[in-house]
Design an enzyme around this catalytic site. Structure first.
Site, PDB file in Angstrom:
ATOM      1  N   SER A   1       0.829  -1.216   0.000  1.00 41.04           N
ATOM      2  CA  SER A   1       0.000   0.000   0.000  1.00 41.04           C
ATOM      3  C   SER A   1       0.857   1.256   0.000  1.00 41.04           C
ATOM      4  O   SER A   1       1.683   1.442   0.882  1.00 41.04           O
ATOM      5  CB  SER A   1      -0.864   0.069   1.258  1.00 41.04           C
ATOM      6  OG  SER A   1      -1.785  -0.966   1.286  1.00 41.04           O
TER       7      SER A   1
ATOM      8  N   HIS B   1      -4.397   0.585  -4.696  1.00 40.39           N
ATOM      9  CA  HIS B   1      -3.564  -0.540  -5.130  1.00 40.39           C
ATOM     10  C   HIS B   1      -3.761  -0.722  -6.641  1.00 40.39           C
ATOM     11  O   HIS B   1      -4.507  -1.597  -7.071  1.00 40.39           O
ATOM     12  CB  HIS B   1      -3.985  -1.855  -4.458  1.00 40.39           C
ATOM     13  CG  HIS B   1      -3.801  -1.891  -2.978  1.00 40.39           C
ATOM     14  ND1 HIS B   1      -2.891  -2.727  -2.368  1.00 40.39           N
ATOM     15  CD2 HIS B   1      -4.413  -1.243  -1.983  1.00 40.39           C
ATOM     16  CE1 HIS B   1      -2.960  -2.568  -1.062  1.00 40.39           C
ATOM     17  NE2 HIS B   1      -3.890  -1.669  -0.796  1.00 40.39           N
TER      18      HIS B   1
ATOM     19  N   HIS C   1      -5.260  -9.692  -2.105  1.00 35.66           N
ATOM     20  CA  HIS C   1      -5.375 -10.010  -0.681  1.00 35.66           C
ATOM     21  C   HIS C   1      -6.460 -11.073  -0.475  1.00 35.66           C
ATOM     22  O   HIS C   1      -7.447 -11.122  -1.214  1.00 35.66           O
ATOM     23  CB  HIS C   1      -5.774  -8.779   0.130  1.00 35.66           C
ATOM     24  CG  HIS C   1      -4.794  -7.657   0.063  1.00 35.66           C
ATOM     25  ND1 HIS C   1      -4.802  -6.730  -0.951  1.00 35.66           N
ATOM     26  CD2 HIS C   1      -3.785  -7.309   0.895  1.00 35.66           C
ATOM     27  CE1 HIS C   1      -3.821  -5.853  -0.743  1.00 35.66           C
ATOM     28  NE2 HIS C   1      -3.187  -6.187   0.363  1.00 35.66           N
TER      29      HIS C   1
ATOM     30  N   TYR D   1      -8.620 -11.060   1.907  1.00 36.66           N
ATOM     31  CA  TYR D   1      -9.896 -10.444   2.311  1.00 36.66           C
ATOM     32  C   TYR D   1     -10.735  -9.979   1.130  1.00 36.66           C
ATOM     33  O   TYR D   1     -11.918  -9.731   1.260  1.00 36.66           O
ATOM     34  CB  TYR D   1      -9.671  -9.291   3.306  1.00 36.66           C
ATOM     35  CG  TYR D   1      -8.867  -8.133   2.779  1.00 36.66           C
ATOM     36  CD1 TYR D   1      -9.407  -7.230   1.867  1.00 36.66           C
ATOM     37  CD2 TYR D   1      -7.555  -7.930   3.206  1.00 36.66           C
ATOM     38  CE1 TYR D   1      -8.666  -6.167   1.389  1.00 36.66           C
ATOM     39  CE2 TYR D   1      -6.808  -6.864   2.727  1.00 36.66           C
ATOM     40  CZ  TYR D   1      -7.367  -5.994   1.820  1.00 36.66           C
ATOM     41  OH  TYR D   1      -6.628  -4.942   1.345  1.00 36.66           O
ATOM     42  N   GLU D   2     -10.114  -9.851  -0.041  1.00 32.88           N
ATOM     43  CA  GLU D   2     -10.878  -9.456  -1.221  1.00 32.88           C
ATOM     44  C   GLU D   2     -11.771 -10.584  -1.721  1.00 32.88           C
ATOM     45  O   GLU D   2     -12.618 -10.375  -2.588  1.00 32.88           O
ATOM     46  CB  GLU D   2      -9.925  -9.042  -2.349  1.00 32.88           C
ATOM     47  CG  GLU D   2      -9.145  -7.773  -2.057  1.00 32.88           C
ATOM     48  CD  GLU D   2      -8.123  -7.480  -3.136  1.00 32.88           C
ATOM     49  OE1 GLU D   2      -8.520  -6.944  -4.179  1.00 32.88           O
ATOM     50  OE2 GLU D   2      -6.935  -7.800  -2.949  1.00 32.88           O
TER      51      GLU D   2
ATOM     52  N   ALA E   1       2.230  -2.378   4.256  1.00 30.09           N
ATOM     53  CA  ALA E   1       1.857  -1.425   5.296  1.00 30.09           C
ATOM     54  C   ALA E   1       1.336  -2.260   6.456  1.00 30.09           C
ATOM     55  O   ALA E   1       0.593  -3.217   6.239  1.00 30.09           O
ATOM     56  CB  ALA E   1       0.767  -0.501   4.776  1.00 30.09           C
TER      57      ALA E   1
ATOM     58  N   MET F   1      -2.326  -7.639   6.737  1.00 24.71           N
ATOM     59  CA  MET F   1      -3.240  -8.538   6.015  1.00 24.71           C
ATOM     60  C   MET F   1      -2.636  -9.090   4.721  1.00 24.71           C
ATOM     61  O   MET F   1      -3.376  -9.449   3.802  1.00 24.71           O
ATOM     62  CB  MET F   1      -4.539  -7.786   5.697  1.00 24.71           C
ATOM     63  CG  MET F   1      -5.186  -7.139   6.906  1.00 24.71           C
ATOM     64  SD  MET F   1      -6.594  -6.140   6.436  1.00 24.71           S
ATOM     65  CE  MET F   1      -6.875  -5.227   7.974  1.00 24.71           C
ATOM     66  N   SER F   2      -1.320  -9.158   4.645  1.00 31.50           N
ATOM     67  CA  SER F   2      -0.705  -9.644   3.398  1.00 31.50           C
ATOM     68  C   SER F   2       0.607 -10.365   3.704  1.00 31.50           C
ATOM     69  O   SER F   2       0.844 -10.809   4.826  1.00 31.50           O
ATOM     70  CB  SER F   2      -0.439  -8.459   2.460  1.00 31.50           C
ATOM     71  OG  SER F   2       0.571  -7.616   2.982  1.00 31.50           O
TER      72      SER F   2
ATOM     73  N   ASN G   1       0.377   2.902  11.208  1.00 37.63           N
ATOM     74  CA  ASN G   1      -0.491   3.306  12.314  1.00 37.63           C
ATOM     75  C   ASN G   1      -0.065   2.482  13.514  1.00 37.63           C
ATOM     76  O   ASN G   1       0.575   1.448  13.369  1.00 37.63           O
ATOM     77  CB  ASN G   1      -1.966   3.046  11.988  1.00 37.63           C
ATOM     78  CG  ASN G   1      -2.246   1.598  11.652  1.00 37.63           C
ATOM     79  OD1 ASN G   1      -1.942   1.143  10.548  1.00 37.63           O
ATOM     80  ND2 ASN G   1      -2.773   0.871  12.597  1.00 37.63           N
TER      81      ASN G   1
ATOM     82  N   HIS H   1      -8.104   3.600   6.553  1.00 39.32           N
ATOM     83  CA  HIS H   1      -7.365   3.344   5.328  1.00 39.32           C
ATOM     84  C   HIS H   1      -6.629   4.615   4.872  1.00 39.32           C
ATOM     85  O   HIS H   1      -5.519   4.539   4.367  1.00 39.32           O
ATOM     86  CB  HIS H   1      -8.314   2.834   4.251  1.00 39.32           C
ATOM     87  CG  HIS H   1      -7.628   2.295   3.034  1.00 39.32           C
ATOM     88  ND1 HIS H   1      -6.626   1.339   3.111  1.00 39.32           N
ATOM     89  CD2 HIS H   1      -7.762   2.576   1.721  1.00 39.32           C
ATOM     90  CE1 HIS H   1      -6.188   1.058   1.894  1.00 39.32           C
ATOM     91  NE2 HIS H   1      -6.869   1.801   1.031  1.00 39.32           N
TER      92      HIS H   1
HETATM   93  N1  HPA Z   1      -3.878  -3.945  11.114  1.00 38.00           N
HETATM   94  C1  HPA Z   1      -3.887  -4.775  10.058  1.00 38.00           C
HETATM   95  N2  HPA Z   1      -3.443  -4.436   8.859  1.00 38.00           N
HETATM   96  C2  HPA Z   1      -2.927  -3.215   8.710  1.00 38.00           C
HETATM   97  C3  HPA Z   1      -2.882  -2.295   9.768  1.00 38.00           C
HETATM   98  C4  HPA Z   1      -3.393  -2.680  11.036  1.00 38.00           C
HETATM   99  O1  HPA Z   1      -3.401  -1.924  12.016  1.00 38.00           O
HETATM  100  N3  HPA Z   1      -2.313  -1.157   9.281  1.00 38.00           N
HETATM  101  C5  HPA Z   1      -2.024  -1.391   7.975  1.00 38.00           C
HETATM  102  N4  HPA Z   1      -2.391  -2.629   7.623  1.00 38.00           N
END
Ligand code: HPA
Length: 317
Positions: free
Chosen positions: A38, A71, A95, A97-98, A125, A231-232, A255, A289
Site C-alpha cells: 500500500s 492498489h 489479498h 480479504y478481497e 503497510a 493482512m498480506s 499506524n 485506510h
Molecule cells: N492492522 C492490520 N493491517 C494493517 C494495519 C493494522 O493496524 N495497518 C495497515 N495494515
C-alpha cells in the site's frame, strides 16, 4: 476439495509464456521480484527508465484482479543497478480479504518462480504493536505468525505441487539472514540511521482482515510475540520459501495499534465524559485506510531508497 489449486504449475507456465511474449530479451528472465505494498508503488520509479515494460494485471491471463483503492494493479519489468539486474515489480497485490483463494493470492509469486526469480523483496503497510515503534518506522521482518495458516487457511493446503517444492517445507529460516544484514548495511550507507525514522527487526502477524484489530486482539497479538500486524505478505512468503526463493520483507508502520485503552483502561471514564471528549477518546488510535495511505506516502521515499540500495549492492559478495 482435492482440487483447491488445480493445475497450479501449468497455469503459471501459461502466464509466463504470455509475459515473455510481451517482453524484450533483456527482461524475460527477472532475477529479483519486488512486491510493492500500500502506497509503495513508487518503488517502480527506482528502476532504470529503459528498458521498461508495464503490463496491467487486467491483461494478464490467470491473474487475480486487485480491488482495493490505492492498489493499482500492474507488473513492471525493468533493470536496476550497475549490473543491470533484471527485476519484476508487482505494483498492487491480491489479498485474501478481497475474496481471492490462497491459490490466487500467491499466484504472482509462483509466476515469479517460473520466470526464474531467485530473490523476492516483499513490502507492506502494517500496524505497529511494539510500543517502541513509531508511525513511519520500517521493520525488517525476521519471523512471522501465520495466524490464518495455523487454522487451515494456508496456501500450501491440498495436494503438494512437486514442481515448486516439498510437502513439508521448513520455515525456521524463512527470512534470509544475509539479506537482512544487507538491508541494515544499506540503511547505514544511505545515512538513514542519522535521522528520526528508525529500522527495526520484528515479527509480523498475518491476519485475514478486512477489519482492523480490536483492542483485545491487539493485546493478544502482542502477547503472542508479534511486533506488527497486517493482512498480506505471509502467504506470498510461504509460497516463495516452498519454491526455494530467498526472502526479504519490510513493513512500513502506518499506524499504531491500540493496546491499552479499553474496558480495562481509560474507557472506565466514559460514563462521565462530555460528548467532545468521548468522541476524541473513541476515535483515538482508530486505524483508517486514509491514515495508512498517508503514512505510506511520507515514508515511501526512504523505503524506496533502501530497496534501491539493496538492489545496487546485491552483486557484492
Ligand atoms: N492492522 C492490520 N493491517 C494493517 C494495519 C493494522 O493496524 N495497518 C495497515 N495494515
Amino acid at each position: 476439495d482435492t482440487q483447491l489449486a488445480p493445475n497450479a504449475y501449468q497455469r503459471a507456465t501459461e502466464t509466463v509464456a504470455y509475459l515473455r511474449s510481451e517482453l524484450p530479451d533483456a527482461l524475460k528472465n527477472p532475477k529479483v521480484a519486488i512486491v510493492c505494498g500500500s502506497g509503495l508503488g513508487g518503488l517502480a520509479e527506482t528502476i532504470d527508465p529503459e528498458p521498461k515494460v508495464e503490463l496491467a494485471y487486467a491483461q494478464i491471463p490467470n491473474f487475480p484482479q486487485s480491488t482495493v483503492q490505492g492498489h493499482a494493479g500492474k507488473f513492471v519489468f525493468g533493470v536496476i543497478g550497475p549490473q543491470k539486474t533484471p527485476v519484476a515489480l508487482l505494483v498492487g497485490r491480491a489479498h485474501f480479504y478481497e475474496g481471492h483463494t490462497m491459490d490466487l493470492v500467491t499466484f504472482a509469486t509462483r509466476v515469479c518462480k517460473v520466470m526464474g526469480v531467485e530473490t523476492i523483496i516483499v513490502t507492506n503497510a502494517a500496524g505497529g504493536l511494539n510500543q517502541d515503534y513509531a508511525v513511519g518506522d520500517i521493520v525488517c521482518l525476521n519471523d512471522h505468525l501465520n495466524l490464518a495458516g495455523l487454522v487451515g487457511i494456508h496456501p500450501l493446503r491440498g495436494p503438494n505441487v512437486d514442481e515448486y517444492g516439498v510437502r513439508f517445507p521448513p520455515l525456521s529460516d524463512a527470512y534470509d539472514l544475509d539479506l537482512r544484514k544487507r538491508a541494515h548495511k544499506a540503511w547505514r550507507e544511505l545515512g538513514l540511521d542519522k535521522q528520526k525514522r528508525r529500522i527495526h527487526e520484528g515479527v509480523y502477524a498475518f491476519v485475514a482482515g478486512p477489519t482492523y484489530e480490536t483492542r483485545a486482539e491487539c493485546r493478544m497479538l502482542r502477547t503472542l510475540g508479534a511486533d506488527v500486524v497486517g493482512m498480506s505478505t505471509v502467504p506470498e512468503i510461504v509460497v516463495a520459501r516452498h519454491a526455494g526463493i530467498r526472502v526479504l520483507a519490510f513493513s512500513l508502520v502506518t499506524n499504531s495499534a491500540v493496546l491499552e485503552a479499553g474496558p480495562r483502561g481509560d474507557d472506565a471514564n466514559i460514563q462521565t465524559m462530555n460528548k467532545t471528549d468521548l468522541d476524541e477518546h473513541l476515535g483515538k488510535g482508530k486505524a483508517t485506510h486514509e491514515e495508512v495511505l498517508e503514512a505510506g506516502r511520507e515514508a515511501a521515499k526512504d523505503m524506496q531508497a533502501l530497496v534501491k540500495q539493496i538492489l545496487f549492492n546485491l552483486h557484492e559478495g
